[in-house]
Scaffold this active site. Structure first.
Site, PDB file in Angstrom:
ATOM      1  N   ASP A 183      36.994 -22.923  -4.667  1.00 34.88           N
ATOM      2  CA  ASP A 183      35.866 -23.816  -4.975  1.00 34.88           C
ATOM      3  C   ASP A 183      35.238 -22.264  -4.733  1.00 34.88           C
ATOM      4  OD1 ASP A 183      33.388 -25.757  -5.113  1.00 34.88           O
ATOM      5  OD2 ASP A 183      34.688 -26.553  -2.934  1.00 34.88           O
ATOM      6  N   ASP A 229      30.888 -25.736  -7.538  1.00 33.21           N
ATOM      7  CA  ASP A 229      29.929 -25.993  -6.703  1.00 33.21           C
ATOM      8  C   ASP A 229      28.830 -25.958  -7.034  1.00 33.21           C
ATOM      9  OD1 ASP A 229      29.438 -27.523  -3.993  1.00 33.21           O
ATOM     10  OD2 ASP A 229      28.059 -25.475  -3.576  1.00 33.21           O
ATOM     11  N   GLU A 269      30.380 -29.425 -10.702  1.00 31.04           N
ATOM     12  CA  GLU A 269      29.973 -30.032  -9.822  1.00 31.04           C
ATOM     13  C   GLU A 269      28.449 -30.373 -10.077  1.00 31.04           C
ATOM     14  OE1 GLU A 269      28.780 -31.350  -5.183  1.00 31.04           O
ATOM     15  OE2 GLU A 269      27.990 -29.758  -6.153  1.00 31.04           O
ATOM     16  N   HIS A 315      34.657 -35.206  -0.497  1.00 31.62           N
ATOM     17  CA  HIS A 315      34.225 -34.602   0.582  1.00 31.62           C
ATOM     18  C   HIS A 315      32.672 -34.875   1.523  1.00 31.62           C
ATOM     19  CE1 HIS A 315      33.186 -31.063  -1.658  1.00 31.62           C
ATOM     20  NE2 HIS A 315      32.613 -30.652  -0.484  1.00 31.62           N
ATOM     21  N   ASP A 316      31.825 -35.079   0.118  1.00 34.48           N
ATOM     22  CA  ASP A 316      30.436 -35.429   0.719  1.00 34.48           C
ATOM     23  C   ASP A 316      30.194 -36.668   0.486  1.00 34.48           C
ATOM     24  OD1 ASP A 316      29.392 -33.085   0.485  1.00 34.48           O
ATOM     25  OD2 ASP A 316      29.604 -32.672  -2.027  1.00 34.48           O
TER      26      ASP A 316
HETATM   27  C1  NOJ Z   1      27.905 -29.557  -2.702  1.00 38.12           C
HETATM   28  C2  NOJ Z   1      29.135 -29.098  -1.957  1.00 38.12           C
HETATM   29  O1  NOJ Z   1      30.133 -30.415  -2.569  1.00 38.12           O
HETATM   30  C3  NOJ Z   1      28.520 -29.807  -0.449  1.00 38.12           C
HETATM   31  O2  NOJ Z   1      29.495 -30.519   0.468  1.00 38.12           O
HETATM   32  C4  NOJ Z   1      27.991 -28.847   0.032  1.00 38.12           C
HETATM   33  O3  NOJ Z   1      27.480 -29.079   1.225  1.00 38.12           O
HETATM   34  C5  NOJ Z   1      26.673 -28.278  -1.042  1.00 38.12           C
HETATM   35  N1  NOJ Z   1      27.002 -28.649  -2.304  1.00 38.12           N
HETATM   36  C6  NOJ Z   1      25.984 -26.800  -0.785  1.00 38.12           C
HETATM   37  O4  NOJ Z   1      26.531 -25.360  -1.371  1.00 38.12           O
END
Ligand code: NOJ
Length: 555
Positions: A108, A210, A252, A326-327
């Site tokens: 990541d 990210d 992302e 994970h989000d």
């Molecule tokens: C996106 C990530 O997927 C998330 O988990 C993170 O909190 C934010 N970016 C900030 O890095």
């Protein structure tokens, strides 16, 4: 069977076209030393499991040194491993053990921001003339002493914090402990590229990037995503780091549209392999309250989004396919039926996603149908976003019950409870006390039980992952939607030369009677099913709750 290049000039063949990626959230995957936190040796100990599943790539959420304010998305040293996860030696061993099983590791890359404990930030905040000042984004207060403008943090509240040492504000589009790097500074970019090369030289197979759509931001105009220099920076990054290495890169990009996805991932663009788009996620959110009050699930809308992306990237670019990460909440809880039709709906969702064109991403535990977590008290949550939201929502007068209902449906901790390996204490995740509670359903939903059951969700994933390797039509077939407006079924075909794959899937918890289009009536070989194999598409079909089939026929 060798992969046959499709009869179109479309995609140069890439190894990641046939790959399936598995996302590991290291904190929650496997704890080898009993401190309650997953770690790298724990991941290495599960490589045989992942190899059996058939995956090609592991995407590791951040493992770097970090104060863990944002679970590692706040990095204080890009070239060190967080001690709770292990050492660089453990990491190198993971890479080589994975390689021995034909699996690559992608890291990541979190370079929109660092931790406030990164030495660059510690220096930057010391004085306005510090050489590192311009590594971050500093502005003088507005005339009234308040923040320089209205930019908001994704975790709630203003994106600016006043730093008393110099009396100026710094920008943080996430928590105040995650200051944004200043990408306009060429020295910042050079440092990042050097760091990326350092990891690439260690033998990694790529990067997940990210919030990479933020890096071209224009702060003073309050433009965050898709800023004017975004693609210049990505091209520069490509040329300075991975351009001539055969790796996988996935951005992302919550802001991506089919148009911008072609800029990121187009064949001649020299930027990224693919991006995650989130339209199928955000489309289901409330216009005001966002994910905290999702709309009732709307299949027709979801099909429109997937269809649009399949067609837009049919000749150039490439899709990254996913239900969860994970989000996000657990896929089977969000899109299926985690109680009434747990197994059938989880398999149906996997079938629909894995037979689309693109590279599928499986989020840890999805392959055994892990579900959302029934927390009952605010003290059980760990996620910074959820805790911030709790504070804001309590201030706004929401009841604790309403908050918990929303968080249990949409909060990020749903995806972060420990991986359920077996039916022993804590699901076999740790011999200590896990940093976040294990879902109580581990006694029945666990990897050990799933692997020994021929009809499990796990074995269904294994078959789907293998189908991608065996049938070029799964990889390169042209997508066509059918029964577009039907509210309960998702029907599509993939066609490659003389072969056609017909996918029929029901999203309904009861039977659906379907009249199939004439063009789809066919006899063939059932490649995948979640009740029993069906060898034909007939005019009248009755689908059982969440039934899904993939049928291979002549085109
Ligand atoms: C996106 C990530 O997927 C998330 O988990 C993170 O909190 C934010 N970016 C900030 O890095």
């Amino acid at each position: 069977m060798p992969l046959v290049a499709p009869d179109n000039p479309v995609h140069d063949i890439k190894w990641w076209h046939t790959a399936t990626v598995y996302q590991v959230y290291p904190r929650s995957f496997c704890d080898s030393d009993g401190d309650g936190i997953g770690d790298i040796p724990g991941i290495t100990s599960r490589l045989d499991y992942l190899q059996r599943l058939g995956i090609d790539i592991i995407w590791l959420s951040p493992i770097y040194q970090s104060p863990m304010d944002g679970n590692g998305y706040d990095i204080s040293d890009y070239r060190a491993v967080a001690p709770e996860f292990g050492t660089l030696g453990h990491f190198d061993r993971l890479v080589s053990e994975a390689r021995a099983r034909g699996i690559g590791i992608i890291l990541d890359l979190v370079v929109n921001h660092t931790s406030d404990e990164h030495p660059w930030f510690l220096l930057s905040r010391q004085a306005t003339d510090n050489p590192f000042r311009d590594f971050y984004v500093w502005r003088k207060p507005a005339d009234d002493g308040g923040p320089p403008n209205d930019l908001q943090s994704s975790f709630g509240g203003p994106a600016w914090t006043l730093d008393p040492t110099t009396g100026e504000y710094y920008l943080h589009l996430f928590s105040r402990r995650q200051p944004d790097l200043n990408w306009e500074n060429p020295k910042v970019r050079a440092e990042i590229y050097e760091m990326m090369n350092w990891w690439l030289d260690r033998g990694i197979a790529g990067f997940r990037m990210d919030v990479i759509d933020y890096i071209g931001k224009e702060v003073d105009r309050e433009v965050v995503t898709d800023g004017p220099h975004l693609h210049d920076y990505l091209k520069e990054m490509n040329a300075s780091t991975f351009g001539d290495r055969d790796i996988l890169t996935v951005g992302e990009t919550w802001s991506a549209t089919p148009g911008s996805a072609l800029l990121y991932s187009g064949r001649d663009r020299k930027e990224l392999s693919m991006v995650f788009q989130f339209e199928h996620v955000t489309q289901q959110w409330d216009a005001v309250y966002g994910k905290w009050r999702p709309k009732p699930f709307d299949l027709a809308g979801l099909k429109t989004v997937f269809g649009k992306w399949q067609l837009a990237l049919a000749r150039d670019g490439w899709n990254a396919l996913f239900w969860g990460n994970h989000d996000l909440p657990r896929a089977v809880s969000r899109y299926g039926d985690a109680t009434g039709f747990h197994s059938q709906s989880a398999k149906m969702l996997a079938t629909v996603l894995h037979l689309l064109k693109g590279t599928p991403f499986v989020y840890q535990g999805e392959e055994i149908g892990m579900t959302n977590m029934p927390f009952t008290s605010i003290n059980q949550y760990r996620d910074i976003e959820t805790l911030n939201m709790h504070r804001l929502q309590m201030e706004a007068g929401l009841s604790p019950e309403e908050f918990i209902r929303g968080a249990n449906e949409s909060g990020r901790d749903n995806a972060r409870t420990p991986m359920q390996w077996n039916a022993t204490q804590h699901g076999g995740f740790s011999s200590g006390t896990p940093w976040i509670e294990v879902n109580p359903n581990y006694a029945t939903v666990n990897a050990e039980a799933a692997m020994t059951d021929e009809g499990s969700i796990w074995n269904h994933y294994r078959k789907l992952i293998a189908l991608r390797k065996m049938h070029p039509v799964v990889v390169y077939g042209d997508y066509q939607p059918w029964l577009d407006h039907h509210p309960d079924v998702f029907v599509y075909t993939r066609t490659l030369e003389e072969v056609r794959l017909i996918v029929v899937a029901s999203f309904r918890p009861s039977e659906v009677c379907l009249t199939m289009p004439m063009e789809l009536l066919a006899v063939g070989k059932c490649l995948i099913w979640n009740y029993e194999a069906v060898d034909r598409v007939e005019t009248e079909m009755v689908l059982r709750p969440y039934e899904a089939i993939g049928l291979l026929t002549d085109a």
